[in-house]
Design an enzyme around this catalytic site. Structure first.
Site, PDB file in Angstrom:
ATOM      1  N   ASP A 119      43.930  29.833  58.465  1.00  0.00           N
ATOM      2  CA  ASP A 119      43.366  28.733  57.690  1.00  0.00           C
ATOM      3  C   ASP A 119      41.872  28.627  58.005  1.00  0.00           C
ATOM      4  O   ASP A 119      41.496  28.628  59.174  1.00  0.00           O
ATOM      5  CB  ASP A 119      44.097  27.442  58.081  1.00  0.00           C
ATOM      6  CG  ASP A 119      43.927  26.353  57.052  1.00  0.00           C
ATOM      7  OD1 ASP A 119      43.319  26.628  55.994  1.00  0.00           O
ATOM      8  OD2 ASP A 119      44.395  25.228  57.306  1.00  0.00           O
TER       9      ASP A 119
ATOM     10  N   GLU B 161      25.401  44.942  41.755  1.00  0.00           N
ATOM     11  CA  GLU B 161      26.808  44.566  41.632  1.00  0.00           C
ATOM     12  C   GLU B 161      27.718  45.797  41.665  1.00  0.00           C
ATOM     13  O   GLU B 161      28.676  45.868  42.437  1.00  0.00           O
ATOM     14  CB  GLU B 161      27.013  43.803  40.315  1.00  0.00           C
ATOM     15  CG  GLU B 161      28.443  43.432  40.008  1.00  0.00           C
ATOM     16  CD  GLU B 161      28.954  42.344  40.938  1.00  0.00           C
ATOM     17  OE1 GLU B 161      28.454  41.211  40.851  1.00  0.00           O
ATOM     18  OE2 GLU B 161      29.845  42.621  41.758  1.00  0.00           O
TER      19      GLU B 161
ATOM     20  N   SER C 217      31.542  38.485  44.844  1.00  0.00           N
ATOM     21  CA  SER C 217      31.510  39.836  44.287  1.00  0.00           C
ATOM     22  C   SER C 217      31.866  40.858  45.346  1.00  0.00           C
ATOM     23  O   SER C 217      32.309  41.957  45.026  1.00  0.00           O
ATOM     24  CB  SER C 217      30.102  40.168  43.796  1.00  0.00           C
ATOM     25  OG  SER C 217      29.814  39.481  42.632  1.00  0.00           O
TER      26      SER C 217
ATOM     27  N   ASP D 149      30.419  46.939  44.623  1.00  0.00           N
ATOM     28  CA  ASP D 149      31.856  47.024  44.353  1.00  0.00           C
ATOM     29  C   ASP D 149      32.402  48.403  44.721  1.00  0.00           C
ATOM     30  O   ASP D 149      33.448  48.526  45.363  1.00  0.00           O
ATOM     31  CB  ASP D 149      32.143  46.748  42.867  1.00  0.00           C
ATOM     32  CG  ASP D 149      31.719  45.348  42.445  1.00  0.00           C
ATOM     33  OD1 ASP D 149      31.424  44.521  43.322  1.00  0.00           O
ATOM     34  OD2 ASP D 149      31.679  45.082  41.220  1.00  0.00           O
TER      35      ASP D 149
END
Ligand SMILES: *[C@@H]1O[C@H](CO)[C@@H](O)[C@H](O)[C@H]1NC(C)=O
Ligand SMILES: *[C@@H]1O[C@H](CO)[C@@H](O)[C@H](O)[C@H]1NC(C)=O
Ligand SMILES: *[C@@H]1O[C@H](CO)[C@@H](O)[C@H](O)[C@H]1NC(C)=O
Ligand SMILES: *[C@@H]1O[C@H](CO)[C@@H](O)[C@H](O)[C@H]1NC(C)=O
Ligand SMILES: *[C@@H]1O[C@H](CO)[C@@H](O)[C@H](O)[C@H]1NC(C)=O
Ligand SMILES: *[C@@H]1O[C@H](CO)[C@@H](O)[C@H](O)[C@H]1NC(C)=O
Length: 620
Positions: A598, A301, A557, A305
């Site tokens: 969209d 994680e 994440s 990041d």
């Protein structure tokens, strides 16, 4: 109606008469909070002994929170005359502090019921009143019964409902410890098993064809690189450092990045620009540390990041807020982080919830390395953009707890901070794909039924919730993106937070053209609640340095730190032009839908529903 009205009056009269007779000083009380179900594995062991010492914390209602919509509109709606005129921390503290009346009337109640004045402690932040007392006295103050609950080795003193005097109920936000039960999974007092139920834990996989070339755009549907993201979203490559521009990434122990892995990533994917050894600015909070352990469970994680936050914004600085020590029971939460960047949110002796939030100092008897210092309060400035890839089920904590935290994000927005959270990786279901049974308990992990289980902070209207998209499999970079298909990008509707004004048109249009057709047994379909996420972007197969090699991670994440990088770069341009940061961006996003594409293909499944729109653009 008439019958219940009569019954109510009678009941109230009886209660009043009895109360007036038996305890002349006992005011009429009404139930303030009640728990319908005790989740998880907590077993009631028996009543708590009356002489057990207990410190009650009475959280007083802040003033003016009902004006959130008005305040946020004024500074963040692009059509407002005061757009961008962010507040100072002093203004925020002054406008929201509880009234003096709330403090004195609450104190009068306690004194009237015989609590000695030196057992009543007021905090400097005015938000909390602490009462040192016993279980027996707390039971009479709150008209309740405290029991001992057990879960594995953990014990908890709690009740399932409590009352406060009717006359001052309006001043009281919550009382703790009362109905707050902890549902965290792993409860261990020694090192070893470590797991937060908060982490969104991105899925990872080995790379199918070895690692992709840094500048190639050929395989972006298979593996996402910084070059793919720059191409997809027109992110400029050669940006200049802007003094004062700042971007923060938040990580919670035991997740922790590894510098060697960042070095390896920057060497290959840094376009020859990011010097080997480039580090984030380390802001440790409440024992925050860098782990020496390896494995994607620890590093995945955080490495993900930082690889993307840093490579996409370089040479801007990225600040790492690394929160919490290695104690698993009572680990650090968002509130512990928020305390460290806003001194008015915590109070000198901690304004957090002692049941949910980490309470420091931690005891290091069973936990070598535990943080034995005082809770960190207002020690760091908030960066102007903050991205967090952690979340939990909205219903896993009491509504008041959620509201208090959500209000803090509103205050950060007023101060010009953009707060981004990943929307979740399990579609309309909650963590571990669990949904909610009619009685409020959770379904088994793999169940295909139940109510949708929205995730927090995504459901808080004062943050920007970031969902995920992907290029269709095998398709080139200029193809229209679809919803993620490696996992269900988190989304849905809140059970707690009403529809914010900035989202009203979008929600109306959603129901007009894409009503998923589920009734109230699945989710709150009144069209009057906060929907999330707010934006979505690429979230699959981000190549990331881990354990000396490379792996591909999928999850929101990944998309949240990438979106944050874009906002940080926009802030940099504004700073150069003499303007302030963008702050809370949702009203601008919804007012300018023309700058977005969209996403019309794909699904958002969970709880046994496919999660695909019944019709698209009104066409069945
Ligand atoms: C790109 O994908 C193709 C097949 O989809 C594969 O043969 C090739 O090795 C990949 N190239 C890279 C650089 O990953
Ligand atoms: C980045 O951080 C370093 C160390 O705090 C500081 O000296 C430098 O000025 C910062 N750079 C920018 C562009 O703000
Ligand atoms: C980066 O620096 C570290 C030491 O700081 C060194 O061990 C490593 O070999 C360097 N990597 C490259 C690719 O130069
Ligand atoms: C926070 O920002 C203020 C104003 O820019 C500055 O004076 C102060 O030194 C900063 N504090 C920290 C801990 O960086
Ligand atoms: C749905 O949300 C609305 C608006 O917040 C609320 O008034 C209503 O009670 C909610 N419905 C249910 C069943 O919770
Ligand atoms: C909702 O729909 C399901 C199946 O479509 C049905 O069985 C159920 O009775 C409905 N519930 C309500 C509250 O309308």
């Amino acid at each position: 109606m008439v019958f219940s009205g009569v019954a109510y009056t009678l009941y109230a009269a009886v209660v009043f008469a009895v109360a007036a007779h038996a305890h002349p000083s006992q005011p009429t009380k009404i139930i303030h909070e009640k728990r319908d179900v005790v989740h998880g594995q907590w077993n009631k062991v028996g009543r708590a002994a009356a002489d057990t010492p207990i410190t009650l914390r009475i959280g007083l209602k802040q003033r003016n929170l009902e004006r959130a919509e008005e305040f946020m509109h004024a500074i963040s709606n692009p059509r407002s005359e005061t757009y961008g005129q962010h507040w100072t921390p002093e203004q925020v503290a002054e406008v929201f502090a509880p009234s003096n009346e709330a403090i004195t009337e609450t104190e009068q109640w306690l004194l009237g019921e015989g609590v000695p004045s030196d057992h009543i402690l007021k905090t400097t932040g005015r938000n909390w009143i602490k009462v040192s007392t016993t279980v027996g006295k707390a039971e009479s103050l709150l008209d309740t019964t405290y029991n001992v609950y057990e879960d594995g080795g953990a014990r908890l003193v709690a009740c399932e409902s409590y009352s406060v005097p009717a006359a001052i109920q309006g001043h009281i936000d919550l009382v703790a410890p009362t109905i707050q039960f902890d549902e965290r999974e792993a409860i261990v007092t020694t090192r070893g098993l470590k797991r937060r139920d908060e982490a969104l834990a991105p899925k990872f996989k080995k790379l199918p064809h070895g690692r992709p070339e840094a500048d190639s755009l050929k395989n972006c549907s298979e593996v996402t690189t910084p070059a793919c993201l720059r191409a997809l979203y027109d992110i400029p490559k050669n940006v200049k450092p802007v003094k004062g521009n700042s971007y923060g990434i938040v990580e919670f122990a035991p997740q922790s990045y590894n510098q060697d892995d960042l070095n390896a990533f920057f060497t290959v994917y840094g376009s020859g620009k990011i010097p080997n050894g480039t580090e984030p600015i380390f802001n440790g909070i409440d024992g925050g540390y860098l782990s020496t352990e390896s494995g994607s469970g620890i590093r995945g994680e955080s490495n993900l990041d930082l690889c993307y936050a840093m490579s996409l914004t370089y040479p801007q600085n990225v600040t790492l807020y690394q929160v919490g020590d290695s104690v698993v029971w009572n680990p650090a939460t968002n509130n512990n982080f928020l305390d460290a960047i806003d001194g008015s949110y915590c109070t000198t002796d901690g304004g957090d919830d002692p049941v949910w939030d980490a309470v420091y100092p931690h005891d290091d008897t069973y936990n070598p390395g535990a943080y034995t210092g005082q809770p960190m309060c207002g020690v760091y400035n908030a960066t102007k953009v903050i991205s967090v890839s952690y979340g939990s089920n909205e219903d896993s904590r009491p509504a008041n707890y959620r509201a208090r935290e959500c209000a803090e994000y509103m205050k950060l927005g007023l101060m010009g901070v953009t707060v981004l959270f990943s929307s979740g990786d399990t579609g309309v279901a909650g963590l571990r794909s669990q949904c909610v049974k009619p009685d409020g308990s959770y379904t088994p992990v793999a169940a295909d039924y139940g109510r949708f289980n929205p995730m927090f902070p995504g459901t808080c209207p004062w943050i920007t919730s970031v969902g995920g998209t992907a290029l269709p499999a095998g398709k080139p970079i200029n193809t229209r993106e679809v919803a993620t298909y490696d996992f269900g990008s988190g989304g849905g509707f809140s059970n707690l937070f009403p529809l914010p004004a900035y989202q009203a048109d979008a929600i109306k249009s959603y129901y007009k053209h894409h009503d998923p057709g589920y009734n109230a047994s699945r989710y709150n379909n009144t069209q009057q609640v906060r929907g999330y996420p707010d934006v979505a972007l690429a979230a699959q197969d981000y190549i990331t340095g881990v354990d000396g090699g490379f792996m591909a991670f999928s999850g929101t994440s990944a998309s949240a730190p990438t979106f944050g990088a874009i906002i940080a770069l926009i802030n940099g341009e504004r700073l150069k032009a003499g303007k302030g940061p963008v702050g809370f961006i949702n009203p601008v996003l919804y007012a300018h839908r023309e700058v977005f594409e969209d996403v019309v293909e794909g699904k958002n499944p969970g709880c046994g529903t496919p999660g695909s729109a019944r019709s698209r653009d009104g066409i069945p």
